[in-house]
Scaffold this motif. Structure first.
Motif, PDB file in Angstrom:
ATOM      1  N   ARG A 167       0.841  -1.188  -0.181  1.00 44.40           N
ATOM      2  CA  ARG A 167       0.128  -0.170   0.040  1.00 44.40           C
ATOM      3  C   ARG A 167       0.922   1.073   0.007  1.00 44.40           C
ATOM      4  NH1 ARG A 167      -5.255  -0.542  -0.080  1.00 44.40           N
ATOM      5  NH2 ARG A 167      -6.203  -2.368   0.758  1.00 44.40           N
ATOM      6  N   SER A 168       1.948   1.061   0.809  1.00 38.05           N
ATOM      7  CA  SER A 168       2.833   2.371   0.883  1.00 38.05           C
ATOM      8  C   SER A 168       3.362   2.805  -0.523  1.00 38.05           C
ATOM      9  CB  SER A 168       3.995   2.149   2.005  1.00 38.05           C
ATOM     10  OG  SER A 168       4.635   3.164   2.036  1.00 38.05           O
ATOM     11  N   ARG A 169       4.108   1.672  -0.972  1.00 38.45           N
ATOM     12  CA  ARG A 169       4.645   1.890  -2.335  1.00 38.45           C
ATOM     13  C   ARG A 169       4.001   2.050  -3.502  1.00 38.45           C
ATOM     14  NH1 ARG A 169       8.941  -3.278  -2.751  1.00 38.45           N
ATOM     15  NH2 ARG A 169       9.762  -3.362  -0.497  1.00 38.45           N
ATOM     16  N   LYS A 170       2.578   1.624  -3.337  1.00 36.97           N
ATOM     17  CA  LYS A 170       1.743   1.958  -4.719  1.00 36.97           C
ATOM     18  C   LYS A 170       0.998   3.109  -4.219  1.00 36.97           C
ATOM     19  CE  LYS A 170      -1.020  -0.458  -7.875  1.00 36.97           C
ATOM     20  NZ  LYS A 170      -2.117  -0.054  -8.075  1.00 36.97           N
ATOM     21  N   LYS A 171       1.072   3.687  -2.970  1.00 35.41           N
ATOM     22  CA  LYS A 171       0.306   4.722  -2.746  1.00 35.41           C
ATOM     23  C   LYS A 171      -1.012   4.722  -2.969  1.00 35.41           C
ATOM     24  CE  LYS A 171       3.901   8.212  -3.748  1.00 35.41           C
ATOM     25  NZ  LYS A 171       5.051   7.301  -3.924  1.00 35.41           N
ATOM     26  N   ARG A 172      -1.561   3.491  -2.115  1.00 40.35           N
ATOM     27  CA  ARG A 172      -2.950   3.215  -2.324  1.00 40.35           C
ATOM     28  C   ARG A 172      -3.556   2.836  -1.076  1.00 40.35           C
ATOM     29  NH1 ARG A 172      -5.451  -1.446  -6.628  1.00 40.35           N
ATOM     30  NH2 ARG A 172      -7.315  -1.939  -5.510  1.00 40.35           N
ATOM     31  N   PRO A 173      -3.810   3.924  -0.214  1.00 43.13           N
ATOM     32  CA  PRO A 173      -4.011   3.675   1.126  1.00 43.13           C
ATOM     33  C   PRO A 173      -4.982   2.888   1.790  1.00 43.13           C
ATOM     34  CG  PRO A 173      -4.678   5.909   0.452  1.00 43.13           C
ATOM     35  CD  PRO A 173      -4.153   5.220  -0.789  1.00 43.13           C
ATOM     36  N   SER A 174      -6.083   2.838   1.127  1.00 43.57           N
ATOM     37  CA  SER A 174      -7.305   2.013   1.435  1.00 43.57           C
ATOM     38  C   SER A 174      -8.082   1.313   0.453  1.00 43.57           C
ATOM     39  CB  SER A 174      -8.304   3.146   2.262  1.00 43.57           C
ATOM     40  OG  SER A 174      -8.775   3.880   1.525  1.00 43.57           O
ATOM     41  N   LYS A 175      -8.142   1.499  -0.735  1.00 48.61           N
ATOM     42  CA  LYS A 175      -8.895   0.596  -1.747  1.00 48.61           C
ATOM     43  C   LYS A 175      -8.604  -0.765  -1.666  1.00 48.61           C
ATOM     44  CE  LYS A 175     -10.190   0.945  -6.603  1.00 48.61           C
ATOM     45  NZ  LYS A 175      -9.849   1.688  -7.915  1.00 48.61           N
ATOM     46  N   PRO A 176      -9.559  -1.366  -1.744  1.00 41.37           N
ATOM     47  CA  PRO A 176      -9.258  -3.016  -1.427  1.00 41.37           C
ATOM     48  C   PRO A 176      -8.641  -3.684  -2.533  1.00 41.37           C
ATOM     49  CG  PRO A 176     -11.911  -2.467  -1.353  1.00 41.37           C
ATOM     50  CD  PRO A 176     -11.062  -1.323  -1.977  1.00 41.37           C
ATOM     51  N   PHE A 177      -7.637  -4.755  -2.152  1.00 38.02           N
ATOM     52  CA  PHE A 177      -7.093  -5.542  -3.044  1.00 38.02           C
ATOM     53  C   PHE A 177      -7.814  -6.868  -3.277  1.00 38.02           C
ATOM     54  CE2 PHE A 177      -3.004  -3.721  -0.822  1.00 38.02           C
ATOM     55  CZ  PHE A 177      -2.610  -2.971  -1.905  1.00 38.02           C
ATOM     56  N   ALA A 178      -7.597  -7.318  -4.407  1.00 44.04           N
ATOM     57  CA  ALA A 178      -8.290  -8.713  -4.902  1.00 44.04           C
ATOM     58  C   ALA A 178      -7.376  -9.591  -4.132  1.00 44.04           C
ATOM     59  CB  ALA A 178      -8.176  -8.667  -6.184  1.00 44.04           C
ATOM     60  N   ILE A 179      -7.902 -10.971  -3.926  1.00 41.09           N
ATOM     61  CA  ILE A 179      -7.049 -12.032  -3.201  1.00 41.09           C
ATOM     62  C   ILE A 179      -7.141 -13.149  -4.096  1.00 41.09           C
ATOM     63  CG2 ILE A 179      -6.422 -12.981  -1.063  1.00 41.09           C
ATOM     64  CD1 ILE A 179      -8.992 -11.449   0.163  1.00 41.09           C
ATOM     65  N   MET A 180      -6.216 -13.895  -4.437  1.00 41.92           N
ATOM     66  CA  MET A 180      -6.273 -15.100  -5.015  1.00 41.92           C
ATOM     67  C   MET A 180      -5.832 -16.259  -4.156  1.00 41.92           C
ATOM     68  SD  MET A 180      -4.088 -16.484  -8.482  1.00 41.92           S
ATOM     69  CE  MET A 180      -4.876 -15.351  -9.659  1.00 41.92           C
ATOM     70  N   PHE A 181      -7.161 -17.079  -3.925  1.00 44.22           N
ATOM     71  CA  PHE A 181      -6.738 -18.494  -3.292  1.00 44.22           C
ATOM     72  C   PHE A 181      -6.563 -19.584  -4.009  1.00 44.22           C
ATOM     73  CE2 PHE A 181      -9.440 -15.374  -1.056  1.00 44.22           C
ATOM     74  CZ  PHE A 181      -9.138 -15.463   0.449  1.00 44.22           C
ATOM     75  N   LYS A 182      -5.990 -20.483  -3.395  1.00 44.15           N
ATOM     76  CA  LYS A 182      -5.411 -21.813  -3.874  1.00 44.15           C
ATOM     77  C   LYS A 182      -6.714 -22.742  -4.433  1.00 44.15           C
ATOM     78  CE  LYS A 182      -2.684 -25.804  -3.093  1.00 44.15           C
ATOM     79  NZ  LYS A 182      -1.487 -26.477  -2.469  1.00 44.15           N
ATOM     80  N   ASN A 183      -7.687 -22.717  -3.663  1.00 42.84           N
ATOM     81  CA  ASN A 183      -8.857 -23.686  -4.177  1.00 42.84           C
ATOM     82  C   ASN A 183     -10.129 -22.829  -3.427  1.00 42.84           C
ATOM     83  OD1 ASN A 183      -8.802 -24.645  -1.477  1.00 42.84           O
ATOM     84  ND2 ASN A 183      -7.383 -25.967  -2.058  1.00 42.84           N
ATOM     85  N   ILE A 184     -11.404 -23.459  -3.517  1.00 38.63           N
ATOM     86  CA  ILE A 184     -12.579 -23.017  -3.321  1.00 38.63           C
ATOM     87  C   ILE A 184     -12.710 -23.159  -1.433  1.00 38.63           C
ATOM     88  CG2 ILE A 184     -13.797 -25.171  -3.718  1.00 38.63           C
ATOM     89  CD1 ILE A 184     -15.137 -21.544  -4.090  1.00 38.63           C
TER      90      ILE A 184
END
Length: 717
Positions: free
Chosen positions: A242-259
């Motif tokens: 977040r600090s490096r990308k200057k994106r203080p609070s907008k949600p990040f997408a998360i990739m999971f291994k499986n359902i």
């Protein structure tokens, strides 16, 4: 007799010709099948001709879609066998398949130690893999893709040329001997980048996985661009990103291994699970169960998705936790598709890069959808779904190019009997995004040999898409923003007329005000604005979107206003010369501020997500707003201010009031009811209303504007 078919739709690069070959030979038919630039051409002779089309429809390949079948009858030609002929060029109208998740058959081979593609990170076949992102031109042949620089080995070529093989004319077919390769780049302490050598492809993936475990931030090249990746369970790594990308609070997408791992962190229903597991593998917005600090601060939902490339699957062989996988771009710019550009723009953000030498011709971001009841809404139409083609009921003239809105831009082409919606382009707020918009237009012109006769754009003179349209020396038609929203819904559901609630953040109205809380009676050629939310001042202009404080407090009477620290400045600005708006999106912002949920809007849609988070279905109360031509919502705003701090009560009454208003107005009109516009990304609001239409496969937000514009042209020109 001899029957000739011309079949149009998604019928190239998806295993269609081998399927035709198998069916024809099983029915003892003779003739041929070939790809042409305007579809698939089939000629058949034999006693079982009448069974052919039924068998074809019953046995379509997984990615194929038939839009139209034209049939002609000729004298017998005396064919002796059935064959697959070379492609030929003609008018370019065939649809391009979107990029699809690697299929189960390929995954089975990838994990088979005896297979030549064991652990091969570019495994694919006719039923999966890259399509739009590698194509330069059609017909979809290898020479017209970014795979042309990789000469197939003899073994792959045998598969590629055998109609009975799963890789018959799968253009990205390759293996270790003849395909692309991964490479790893490391940012050294002096800021320069260095390639790291490994003996095996899997060692490169294992190395990157270990760096993610160590809390590093890496960039990984996917189908349509790079992802920025880190350990989603490592709060320090997420905070550093977040600090490096200057994106203080907008949600990040998360990739999971499986359902199963998604279910550990999220509450998902049967519909959510179906969407997550679909072959398109979109990002699906679902309800949180366990908090992952820093991933989606304050709101109640995550954007989750599963691996969709071989590299992703191989990466998760070394990881037992979810990862952040967010688009690699500078805010509002398109996703980055080239590692040189990545290093130039985000070189200070990432520590390592997992790159490959298969070029991405056309950038394509991840699609974002959200389940509603037993269906879904589309928030970003891209990888897996786009380009999206629609079959028209008849051939049209002239050729139409619709250039969409300024935010969440898409373009749409309409020509002959087809409409084609582009993948998500984005907000046209930067030089790079405008270049990407122009590049996408050029790509679609080239792919379809398309020359527009008419350009249709938004009425807003300062939209970059509108400014571009007016420079082209072509006839230009301007369509009001919310009318375009309405037309997109009429087109999707083939409606002739509807009562339309077009609610969003902004759009230039016919009277010069900023509309966004409209109720229209709409048909395919025009509209009547029958109701709208009472105008209020957008104090601060565009800045009010992020900072609604003065706009909100200025609406209150003095007794309520004095409870807010900014009441003096809001009072002073109350009579200022600011734009008038009817925007329901801004009313959400006002309610969130006055209730104490926000001080400012951290990002677009933030206030709506908070109100949705605090909604309690057990609270049934609502404010019964008066229905006049102008809808006075002030009683609702006063209620919010009087109940500051009571988030559940405020959110529930707020959404119940809007629901009641829609139901109440709808009873006065004997028309189908359509809900459209960015406000209806709020799935709680949608789920409270029955027997209505709302955009589903076409984006409900401004991503659907270009479809509405094109629909106007189809129906009226």
């Amino acid at each position: 007799m001899r029957i000739k078919y011309k079949i149009n739709g998604i019928v190239q690069g998806v295993g269609f010709r081998p399927t035709v070959y198998k069916i024809a030979t099983s029915l003892n038919l003779t003739g041929y099948v070939l790809n042409s630039s305007d579809g698939v051409i089939i000629e058949i002779e034999g006693e079982n001709q009448d069974k052919f089309i039924d068998e074809l429809k019953k046995n379509l390949p997984p990615l194929a879609k038939i839009d139209s079948i034209e049939k002609e009858i000729f004298p017998k030609a005396g064919y002796k066998t059935f064959e697959i002929k070379e492609s030929k060029n003609s008018d370019k109208t065939t649809s391009i398949s979107p990029d699809i998740c690697v299929c189960d058959d390929c995954l089975k081979e990838m994990y088979d130690k005896n297979n030549k593609r064991y652990l091969f990170p570019f495994i694919n076949c006719t039923n999966c893999g890259p399509r739009y992102t590698i194509i330069e031109n059609i017909p979809y042949d290898r020479k017209n893709t970014s795979m042309k620089k990789f000469k197939m080995c003899d073994s792959c070529y045998r598969e590629y040329t055998n109609p009975l093989e799963r890789r018959y004319h799968a253009e990205p077919t390759c293996c270790y001997e003849c395909g692309p390769s991964l490479n790893v780049k490391w940012r050294m302490e002096n800021g320069k980048w260095k390639n790291i050598d490994f003996n095996k492809e899997i060692e490169k993936i294992e190395f990157i996985a270990n760096k993610i475990k160590d809390g590093k931030i890496v960039a990984i090249k996917g189908l349509g661009g790079f992802h920025l990746v880190c350990d989603a369970t490592n709060e320090n790594a997420v905070s550093e990103l977040r600090s490096r990308k200057k994106r203080p609070s907008k949600p990040f997408a998360i990739m999971f291994k499986n359902i199963e791992s998604i279910k550990e962190y999220c509450e998902i229903n049967e519909n959510d699970e179906k969407l997550i597991l679909s072959k398109e593998k979109p990002i699906v917005i679902v309800k949180k169960k366990r908090e992952l600090p820093g991933i989606a601060p304050n709101i109640g939902k995550y954007g989750v998705f599963l691996p969709y490339t071989p590299v992703h699957f191989l990466l998760f062989d070394f990881l037992d936790f979810p990862i952040v996988a967010t688009s690699a771009n500078i805010s509002n710019d398109p996703i980055i598709r080239d590692s040189n550009e990545l290093i130039q723009k985000l070189g200070n953000v990432v520590d390592f890069i997992l790159d490959n030498n298969r070029d991405i011709v056309n950038a394509c971001d991840d699609s974002v959808i959200q389940g509603v009841k037993d269906t879904f809404i589309t928030m970003r139409l891209s990888r897996g779904y786009a380009p999206k083609s629609f079959a028209l009921k008849k051939n049209i003239k002239p050729n139409i190019l619709a250039v969409g809105a300024n935010q969440k831009n898409t373009i749409t082409l309409a020509f002959k009997d087809k409409m084609i919606l582009s993948p998500h382009i984005g907000d046209l707020g930067t030089i790079d995004s405008i270049e990407y918009f122009e590049r996408t237009i050029e790509t679609f012109r080239r792919l379809y040999d398309f020359k527009e006769d008419i350009i249709i754009c938004d009425k807003h003179p300062y939209y970059e898409s509108t400014k571009w349209a007016k420079k082209q020396n072509k006839e230009v038609i301007e369509i009001q923003h919310h009318f375009s929203h309405a037309l997109s819904g009429l087109f999707e559901f083939d409606l002739k007329e509807a009562l339309v609630f077009a609610w969003d953040g902004t759009g230039l109205g016919d009277d010069g005000a900023i509309w966004g809380g409209e109720v229209f009676v709409v048909n395919r050629s025009g509209y009547e604005r029958v109701h709208h939310f009472k105008y209020f001042k957008l104090i601060g202009g565009e800045k009010a979107v992020k900072n609604p404080a003065n706009m909100a407090v200025a609406l209150l009477n003095d007794d309520l206003a004095k409870n807010y620290s900014n009441h003096k400045i809001a009072l002073a600005l109350k009579n200022g010369n600011f734009p008038l708006t009817s925007s329901v999106g801004r009313i959400f912002d006002i309610a969130a501020f006055l209730s104490g949920m926000i001080e400012k809007n951290e990002y677009e849609g933030y206030s709506g997500m908070l109100i949705e988070k605090y909604y309690n279905p057990l609270i049934k109360d609502f404010i019964d707003l008066e229905i006049d031509r102008e809808i006075d919502f002030y009683p609702l705003i006063e209620f919010v201010a009087r109940n500051r701090g009571k988030f559940e009560l405020v959110s529930s009454v707020f959404l119940n009031t809007l629901t009641n208003l829609i139901k109440k107005i709808s009873k006065n009109y004997n028309l189908p009811v359509l809900l459209t516009g960015g406000v209806f990304q709020n799935t709680t609001l949608l789920s409270l209303i029955d027997n209505v239409y709302f955009n589903q496969t076409i984006p409900v937000n401004d991503g659907g504007i270009s479809v509405g514009q094109a629909a106007y042209g189809i129906w009226n020109l």
